[in-house]
Scaffold this active site. Structure first.
Site, PDB file in Angstrom:
ATOM      1  N   LYS A   1       1.006  -1.137  -0.105  1.00 36.84           N
ATOM      2  CA  LYS A   1      -0.052  -0.057   0.125  1.00 36.84           C
ATOM      3  C   LYS A   1       0.854   1.107   0.098  1.00 36.84           C
ATOM      4  CE  LYS A   1      -3.936  -2.303   0.921  1.00 36.84           C
ATOM      5  NZ  LYS A   1      -3.722  -3.608   0.994  1.00 36.84           N
TER       6      LYS A   1
HETATM    7  C1  PLP Z   1      -4.208  -4.744   0.411  1.00 34.56           C
HETATM    8  C2  PLP Z   1      -3.372  -5.978   0.177  1.00 34.56           C
HETATM    9  C3  PLP Z   1      -3.454  -7.211  -0.768  1.00 34.56           C
HETATM   10  C4  PLP Z   1      -4.610  -6.891  -1.640  1.00 34.56           C
HETATM   11  O1  PLP Z   1      -4.546  -5.872  -2.689  1.00 34.56           O
HETATM   12  P1  PLP Z   1      -5.809  -5.303  -3.545  1.00 34.56           P
HETATM   13  O2  PLP Z   1      -5.386  -4.105  -4.204  1.00 34.56           O
HETATM   14  O3  PLP Z   1      -6.796  -4.956  -2.642  1.00 34.56           O
HETATM   15  O4  PLP Z   1      -6.434  -6.487  -4.105  1.00 34.56           O
HETATM   16  C5  PLP Z   1      -2.756  -7.823  -0.740  1.00 34.56           C
HETATM   17  N1  PLP Z   1      -1.566  -8.409   0.026  1.00 34.56           N
HETATM   18  C6  PLP Z   1      -1.346  -7.251   0.983  1.00 34.56           C
HETATM   19  C7  PLP Z   1      -0.268  -7.408   1.850  1.00 34.56           C
HETATM   20  C8  PLP Z   1      -2.012  -6.342   1.012  1.00 34.56           C
HETATM   21  O5  PLP Z   1      -1.967  -5.114   2.104  1.00 34.56           O
END
Ligand code: PLP
Length: 494
Positions: free
Chosen positions: A111
């Site tokens: 993120k």
């Molecule tokens: C948010 C997240 C995901 C999922 O990603 P999306 O874009 O919501 O599909 C996968 N792994 C981690 C560690 C995340 O923080």
């Protein structure tokens, strides 16, 4: 020039900077570009560029009302020494796949890739659009978004950020990271409910016109840092292009040779960004969508029916414990032939009956995608076997992807070079990771586990973990799921 329309047809067109500011369209739809622009530089040229320069080339066509100076400044402020490696998103090769490590930012999860730049894109957008209001960021998190958004917005003038997380649905380290967040403009609240409750609550607050008016009267405006914001989606397309460019530079791929991507998926933002990169001209063959036991997307790709009516499973990959993948709406809109009415109808069915079914023609357009899932046992087994074979330790989310990739290869015999999105550092989910490697570690407390992990993997404990060992808890509010709006009003003093 790219402008943005709502996937549900209401209002628009708006400029990129307006779409970044608004987050969600007024009719509840998501902003979608009127066309997906093509890459303006060749893959060969991109292979000689830094991460920051690739970021400019990929993002500029989408953010076409930002000046070159504005966008380059945003990029410079985002991808700097907050990352612990100059390459920002390095690739590691293990057991025949390339792991694209997206966890070298401030909060050691992917993120950060988008949330390091979103505050800068927003503040720039506010300036461009002569916004006098303070921006209030409202975010629901399954664990990682919350901390990354808090870290991105903390101390940014003209903004406040309120994060809601499921009180019993995030890892202890994730919770500790959030509740120790510094900054007068940051607020963190646990709710009695799961992630979908938190997300629905936030959506309801956004749609509350009365509250919106009260906000405006008091000099505030809501915006969203959730992955539905176009200002998060676009920066995520960058690293797929960068990964390809690096593999080209190292001679692992020939120019134009296809690669597959495997993405551990929850809200469908990360994999949608890869799809955008493909539509910009990046030679991606298959987009492999990996789910955990909340396998609503696996079922969708198999049957064409999206059905959220099922038990919500708490897994060891909590950031993917999601039954309503918000960003999927953008794909639905696209495969409906950019038909907002059709999309709207399906989304209405989703909100009233919890399910919808796409037409065979729409399903035909999903050939680029492959859905797979990994059970809890398979996920743990994948972590252990990769460690034993290569000494490389991956986190639980990445392990879901790695397992799905193994199953995909067994099933299809496809030998196309493959990049697996590695979305979190194993240090963020230390307990599950260490337990997968050897149950003998189960008795250790969290930080002792981190020390042990460092010993096993030879990777230094990241600052994001070191820093919270002794940090004091600064946020301890908990509320019911229908008390969210009241909390917001209280914090804003309205
Ligand atoms: C948010 C997240 C995901 C999922 O990603 P999306 O874009 O919501 O599909 C996968 N792994 C981690 C560690 C995340 O923080």
């Amino acid at each position: 020039m790219v402008n943005y329309f709502s996937t549900r047809g209401g209002g628009g067109p708006v400029s990129a900077s307006e779409a970044v500011l608004k987050g969600l369209a007024e009719d509840g739809g998501l902003f979608f570009p009127d066309h997906i622009p093509a890459l303006t530089k060749s893959l060969k040229e991109l292979s000689e560029m830094s991460y920051q320069d690739v970021a400019y080339e990929v993002m500029q066509p989408f953010l076409s009302d930002y000046t070159e100076e504005e966008l380059r400044t945003c990029i410079r402020n985002a991808y700097d020494s907050k990352f612990d490696t100059e390459t920002i998103a390095p690739l590691a090769c293990a057991d025949g796949a390339y792991y694209l490590e997206l966890f070298h930012g401030a909060t050691i999860a992917f993120k950060d890739m988008a949330l390091s730049i979103l505050p800068h894109l927003m503040i720039t957008a506010a300036g461009k659009n002569h916004i006098k209001y303070d921006i209030v960021i409202l975010t629901a998190t399954s664990g990682d978004t919350g901390k990354a958004a808090l870290a991105g917005f903390a101390g940014v003038k003209g903004t406040k950020i309120i994060v809601f997380y499921p009180k019993n649905g995030v890892s202890p380290i994730q919770e500790k990271q959030m509740v120790t967040q510094k900054g007068d403009n940051t607020f963190v609240v646990g709710i009695h409910g799961n992630f979908d409750d938190a997300q629905s609550g936030v959506k309801k607050i956004f749609a509350d016109q009365e509250l919106g008016k009260l906000m405006a009267d008091n000099g505030y405006q809501f915006s969203s840092a959730n992955s539905i914001n176009i200002g998060r989606l676009v920066p995520q397309a960058v690293y797929y292009v960068y990964a390809y460019a690096q593999l080209l530079k190292e001679g692992k791929l020939a120019e134009g040779e296809p690669m597959n991507v495997v993405v551990p998926t929850g809200n469908f933002g990360n994999i949608l960004a890869a799809y955008f990169a493909k539509n910009m001209g990046l030679p991606i063959a298959k987009l492999i969508c990996a789910s955990n036991e909340n396998r609503v997307l696996f079922d969708f790709f198999r049957t064409g029916v999206y059905d959220r009516n099922r038990d919500f499973v708490l897994t060891s990959s909590p950031s993917m414990d999601i039954l309503i993948s918000s960003n999927l709406e953008r794909l639905i809109y696209l495969i409906a032939g950019s038909d907002a009415e059709k999309n709207k109808e399906l989304m209405m069915q989703l909100s009233t009956s919890g399910k919808y079914e796409i037409t065979p023609e729409m399903q035909e357009k999903l050939q680029d995608f492959y859905g797979g899932y990994a059970s809890e046992a398979e996920t743990a087994e994948t972590i252990a076997s990769l460690y034993k074979k290569c000494g490389y330790v991956i986190d639980t989310h990445t392990a879901v992807a790695s397992c799905v990739y193994r199953k995909y290869k067994e099933q299809t015999k496809d030998e196309t070079k493959t990049v697996i999105a590695s979305t979190a550092s194993p240090y963020k989910f230390t307990r599950s990771v260490m337990s997968a490697i050897d149950r003998q570690y189960d008795g250790l407390e969290d930080f002792a586990l981190a020390d042990k992990l460092s010993e096993l993997s030879g990777v230094k404990i990241p600052e994001a973990i070191e820093g919270i060992r002794t940090a004091p808890v600064l946020h301890d509010t908990v509320c019911e799921k229908d008390g969210m709006a009241d909390i917001v009003k209280k914090y804003l003093g309205i």
